[in-house]
Enzyme design. Structure first.
Site, PDB file in Angstrom:
ATOM      1  N   ASP A  81       0.687  -1.151   0.114  1.00  0.00           N
ATOM      2  CA  ASP A  81      -0.119  -0.030  -0.048  1.00  0.00           C
ATOM      3  C   ASP A  81       0.825   1.359  -0.039  1.00  0.00           C
ATOM      4  O   ASP A  81       2.181   0.967   0.270  1.00  0.00           O
ATOM      5  CB  ASP A  81      -1.008   0.135   1.094  1.00  0.00           C
ATOM      6  CG  ASP A  81      -0.328  -0.197   2.378  1.00  0.00           C
ATOM      7  OD1 ASP A  81       0.964   0.134   2.565  1.00  0.00           O
ATOM      8  OD2 ASP A  81      -0.863  -0.767   3.383  1.00  0.00           O
TER       9      ASP A  81
ATOM     10  N   ASP B 157       8.081   3.937  13.777  1.00  0.00           N
ATOM     11  CA  ASP B 157       8.592   2.762  14.342  1.00  0.00           C
ATOM     12  C   ASP B 157      10.264   2.342  14.115  1.00  0.00           C
ATOM     13  O   ASP B 157      10.949   2.758  14.931  1.00  0.00           O
ATOM     14  CB  ASP B 157       7.769   1.597  14.412  1.00  0.00           C
ATOM     15  CG  ASP B 157       7.424   1.167  13.089  1.00  0.00           C
ATOM     16  OD1 ASP B 157       7.642   1.957  12.053  1.00  0.00           O
ATOM     17  OD2 ASP B 157       6.390   0.419  13.041  1.00  0.00           O
TER      18      ASP B 157
ATOM     19  N   ASP C 223       1.316   5.156   1.584  1.00  0.00           N
ATOM     20  CA  ASP C 223       0.899   5.954   2.574  1.00  0.00           C
ATOM     21  C   ASP C 223       1.733   7.458   2.365  1.00  0.00           C
ATOM     22  O   ASP C 223       2.830   7.429   1.749  1.00  0.00           O
ATOM     23  CB  ASP C 223       1.619   5.587   3.824  1.00  0.00           C
ATOM     24  CG  ASP C 223       0.942   4.095   4.231  1.00  0.00           C
ATOM     25  OD1 ASP C 223      -0.260   3.853   4.197  1.00  0.00           O
ATOM     26  OD2 ASP C 223       1.946   3.291   4.483  1.00  0.00           O
TER      27      ASP C 223
HETATM   28  P1  ATP Z   1       3.143  -2.918   5.127  1.00  0.00           P
HETATM   29  O1  ATP Z   1       2.061  -1.825   4.751  1.00  0.00           O
HETATM   30  O2  ATP Z   1       4.040  -3.319   4.254  1.00  0.00           O
HETATM   31  O3  ATP Z   1       2.753  -3.624   6.314  1.00  0.00           O
HETATM   32  P2  ATP Z   1       4.284  -0.607   6.639  1.00  0.00           P
HETATM   33  O4  ATP Z   1       5.447  -0.240   7.301  1.00  0.00           O
HETATM   34  O5  ATP Z   1       3.930   0.372   5.398  1.00  0.00           O
HETATM   35  O6  ATP Z   1       4.036  -2.234   6.195  1.00  0.00           O
HETATM   36  P3  ATP Z   1       1.489   0.604   7.952  1.00  0.00           P
HETATM   37  O7  ATP Z   1       0.960  -0.163   8.841  1.00  0.00           O
HETATM   38  O8  ATP Z   1       1.082   0.730   6.404  1.00  0.00           O
HETATM   39  O9  ATP Z   1       2.989  -0.371   7.390  1.00  0.00           O
HETATM   40  O10 ATP Z   1       2.176   1.905   8.246  1.00  0.00           O
HETATM   41  C1  ATP Z   1       2.737   2.829   7.584  1.00  0.00           C
HETATM   42  C2  ATP Z   1       3.844   3.458   8.207  1.00  0.00           C
HETATM   43  O11 ATP Z   1       3.420   4.043   9.574  1.00  0.00           O
HETATM   44  C3  ATP Z   1       4.965   2.750   8.717  1.00  0.00           C
HETATM   45  O12 ATP Z   1       6.007   2.558   7.837  1.00  0.00           O
HETATM   46  C4  ATP Z   1       5.609   3.338   9.810  1.00  0.00           C
HETATM   47  O13 ATP Z   1       6.450   4.666   9.502  1.00  0.00           O
HETATM   48  C5  ATP Z   1       4.106   3.809  10.489  1.00  0.00           C
HETATM   49  N1  ATP Z   1       3.797   3.198  11.624  1.00  0.00           N
HETATM   50  C6  ATP Z   1       2.815   2.161  11.395  1.00  0.00           C
HETATM   51  N2  ATP Z   1       2.484   1.702  12.714  1.00  0.00           N
HETATM   52  C7  ATP Z   1       3.275   2.276  13.478  1.00  0.00           C
HETATM   53  C8  ATP Z   1       3.272   2.173  14.924  1.00  0.00           C
HETATM   54  N3  ATP Z   1       2.712   1.236  15.704  1.00  0.00           N
HETATM   55  N4  ATP Z   1       4.083   2.836  15.722  1.00  0.00           N
HETATM   56  C9  ATP Z   1       4.989   3.882  14.778  1.00  0.00           C
HETATM   57  N5  ATP Z   1       4.869   4.037  13.585  1.00  0.00           N
HETATM   58  C10 ATP Z   1       3.923   3.231  12.683  1.00  0.00           C
HETATM   59 MG    MG Z   2       1.996   0.614   4.374  1.00  0.00          MG
END
Ligand code: ATP
Ligand code: MG
Length: 441
Positions: A66, A140, A68
């Site tokens: 996805d 994170d 963001d």
């Molecule tokens: P994927 O979408 O591939 O599962 P992602 O890292 O993009 O991995 P998302 O849940 O889409 O995960 O979150 C987008 C971004 O938001 C992350 O890359 C991170 O920078 C931030 N993020 C998400 N969850 C947290 C959290 N619990 N604490 C701090 N930052 C977070």
């Molecule tokens: Mg993501």
């Protein structure tokens, strides 16, 4: 010592600006909706970047799941630019901007100011806004704090995320102990991302996990369920489950895991089910969550089913009872949404029908909506020695046979006198010797 010192100097905080092209990232690899969101926010005078998993995955030459966007615009200002967007979330307000079938998640830069926490240090709300540097510190892992500016085609790296990606390392930003207390779900994210991306969790990021597993108890069930789905559908579900167990994090999400892994046959069943799912996901094939839950809970259902049949119950009502008993037990811990639960139960309920190979029954079974999933499930049971190979082979041949061949197969099954023995037919034989009266099936 000197190496450590050099390492520390090299990892001094500060912004690094990198050319995305040097890392093989081109504008056209990004989602057109995410690019439009950035363009329009920038045109409106705000900062806007593609951030997080998408930049990380592209740098690792993987296709992002996805996209963001992070921006200096507040949720209300984003809403003003995109009239069809919606503000969602309370603990963490974000804006959903729809683009065709896809939704782009837009978050406002989070600030460094203290967010309200509960007694364990868990952040209850995180809606104080700030600048990009502060936003990067609130993310994170270092590899998740990379910001891609589609206009300049530059990547902003505030925490050595690129170096960590090159070294295949997952490092928490800031003090890991504190960051896990702020949000214990970060422990699950660490396990999932390291397994999925082949990153090693840095020692200081890993150590606190072993003592903080209990903090997950404070997380609302719905959020835990979402994380569980992300783990199961990560494309590395088996590796994730093994790593969760190693780090003592599986108890809440997969309470049955210890029991399943205590026996070679149930271990094999789970491993094959999850590895098949991983393979399908990695080949971009659809997977059914209902099938996954059916596999995760089958052992419990089957044990109860066998027990009931041994006590004289007929196979189908015994299975229904076993399913209800297990479902009640599971729902107390974590509610499986109905859309998955219904498919799971259908897959289970079709299992005894594979033994019925006379009359019009095989045709009627093949017409069932869940036939394919139920057949895959049968084959999984065959592979693990829970059902005789001959029954699996019969169904494989029957599906691909001409009408004449099908008639011959049915005659052969009837000539054999009885369907191939499975745990349930064996139990039925035992039951017949008992002097109990007939019951309705
Ligand atoms: P994927 O979408 O591939 O599962 P992602 O890292 O993009 O991995 P998302 O849940 O889409 O995960 O979150 C987008 C971004 O938001 C992350 O890359 C991170 O920078 C931030 N993020 C998400 N969850 C947290 C959290 N619990 N604490 C701090 N930052 C977070
Ligand atoms: Mg993501």
């Amino acid at each position: 010592m000197i190496r450590k010192l050099i390492g520390k100097v090299l990892r001094r905080p500060g912004k690094r600006v990198l050319h995305a092209k040097h890392y093989g990232i081109r504008r056209d690899q990004l989602h057109s909706g995410a690019l439009k969101v950035c363009d329009r926010l920038q045109d409106a005078g705000f900062e806007a970047y593609i951030v997080g998993g998408a930049v990380r995955d592209l740098m690792l030459e993987k296709s992002p799941k996805d996209f963001d966007v992070a921006t200096s615009a507040t949720p209300e200002q984003v809403r003003h630019v995109f009239h069809r967007s919606r503000i969602i979330g309370r603990r963490f307000r974000i804006v959903h901007v729809p683009f065709g079938e896809e939704i782009i998640e837009v978050t406002t830069f989070r600030g460094a100011s203290e967010a309200p926490t509960d007694a364990s240090g868990r952040i209850l709300r995180d809606n104080a806004y700030g600048n990009i540097e502060e936003d990067a510190s609130r993310r994170d892992f270092t590899v998740n704090a990379l910001y891609y500016d589609p206009r300049s085609e530059e990547i902003l790296d505030f925490h050595h995320g690129v170096a960590d990606l090159e070294n295949k390392r997952l490092t928490m930003i800031g003090d890991p102990d504190l960051r896990y207390r702020e949000d214990p779900v970060r422990m699950l994210r660490a396990i999932r991302l390291s397994a999925k991306l082949g990153l090693t969790i840095a020692p200081a990021t890993k150590t606190p996990i072993l003592v903080h597993a209990k903090l997950l108890e404070n997380i609302p069930q719905a959020r835990l369920f979402d994380e569980m789905m992300k783990l199961l559908l990560s494309g590395s579900a088996w590796a994730c489950l093994m790593a969760l167990r190693e780090n003592g994090l599986h108890k809440l999400l997969f309470p049955l895991l210890d029991k399943l892994l205590s026996k070679p046959e149930t271990t094999k069943f789970l491993r094959i089910a999850l590895e098949n799912t991983d393979q399908r996901l990695n080949e971009d094939k659809p997977v059914s969550a209902g099938f996954l839950f059916a596999a995760l809970l089958w052992h419990e259902v089957e044990a109860d089913w066998i027990k009931r049949q041994a006590a004289g119950e007929y196979p189908v009502p015994a299975l229904v009872e076993a399913m209800n008993t297990v479902e009640d037990k599971v729902q107390k811990r974590m509610a499986i949404p109905n859309r998955y639960g219904a498919a799971m139960k259908e897959i289970w309920l079709l299992q005894p029908r594979f033994e019925q190979r006379t009359g019009t029954r095989p045709w009627r079974l093949m017409e069932q909506q869940r036939f394919r999933a139920a057949y895959d499930f049968l084959m999984l049971r065959v592979e693990c020695g829970m059902v005789e190979q001959s029954l699996g082979d019969w169904w494989t041949r029957f599906q691909n046979a001409s009408e004449d061949e099908r008639m011959a197969l049915m005659t052969a099954a009837a000539d054999n006198g009885k369907p191939a023995a499975t745990s349930s037919t064996a139990a039925r034989k035992r039951r017949r010797r008992k002097p109990t009266g007939p019951k309705a099936e």
